[in-house]
Enzyme design. Structure first.
Site, PDB file in Angstrom:
ATOM      1  CE  LYS A 177      -2.795   2.067   4.893  1.00 27.69           C
ATOM      2  NZ  LYS A 177      -2.485   1.171   3.821  1.00 27.69           N
TER       3      LYS A 177
ATOM      4  CB  SER B  13      -0.969   0.019   1.181  1.00 28.78           C
ATOM      5  OG  SER B  13      -0.282   0.241   2.389  1.00 28.78           O
TER       6      SER B  13
END
Length: 168
Positions: free
Chosen positions: A72, A29
Site C-alpha cells: 500500500k 488494489s
C-alpha cells in the site's frame, strides 16, 4: 567446494533477511501503479536509516493470515489526523494534494471520522481506492512502523515494466 556453498548460502540469507526480498503483487488494489502478477524487490534497509515518508509504497504483513503481505501507499504520517470526506483525503484538516488515487473515494470506512495517528502509526491506502483493503478497514487499520517490512523498490517482472518504482 562445501565451504564455497556455505558462504553463498550465508550471504544469500543475510541479503534476504536484512537488505531485500522478492515479493509479488496479488490483486488490483495498487492498480495502475502496480498490477496483479508484478514481481518486486522490497528494500528492507532504507527504513533502518530514515523514517517512511508520505507516498512511499510499503510492504507489511496482514495480521490475520500468516505469510500474507499487503502493498500500500503511505498517506498519513505519525502525529497527523487523517479523514476522508466527500471523496477527498484530509490531513490535519487540509485536502491532500496527490495524484495516485484512480478515482473519487466512495467509502471512507473508519476514516469517515478523524483518525489521529500515534507516534509510530501510518495510514495507508491502495492506489485503486475503491478496490482496496487498507487502513479504512478495521481488519487492516493503522500500520505500526515496526511492522513495515520495507519499501517496494524495483519491479523485476514483467520485463517490459521493469525498473525502479516512483514513490514521490
Amino acid at each position: 567446494m562445501i565451504l564455497y556453498i556455505g558462504i553463498v548460502l550465508v550471504i544469500t540469507f543475510l541479503i534476504i533477511t536484512f537488505v531485500g526480498q522478492r515479493t509479488h503483487v496479488s490483486g488490483d488494489s495498487m492498480k495502475n501503479t502496480l498490477n496483479h502478477g508484478d514481481q518486486l524487490i522490497v528494500d528492507k534497509i532504507t527504513y533502518r536509516f530514515r523514517d517512511p515518508v508520505r507516498f512511499d509504497i510499503i510492504v507489511f504483513p496482514y495480521k490475520y493470515e500468516e505469510n500474507t503481505y499487503y502493498i500500500k501507499r503511505i498517506i498519513g504520517l505519525p502525529g497527523e489526523t487523517v479523514q476522508i470526506a466527500d471523496g477527498e483525503i484530509y490531513i490535519n484538516g487540509e485536502v491532500l494534494k496527490e495524484s495516485y488515487g484512480r478515482e473519487v473515494i466512495q467509502d471512507p470506512g473508519m476514516a469517515a471520522e478523524p483518525i489521529e495517528l500515534g507516534e509510530d502509526e501510518y495510514f495507508v491506502l491502495g492506489d485503486n481506492r475503491n478496490a482496496s483493503s487498507d487502513s479504512r478497514e478495521p481488519s487492516v487499520g493503522v500500520i505500526y512502523g515496526e511492522d513495515i517490512v520495507g519499501r517496494a523498490w524495483i519491479r523485476i517482472w514483467p520485463l517490459n515494466k521493469a525498473g525502479i518504482l516512483k514513490h514521490q
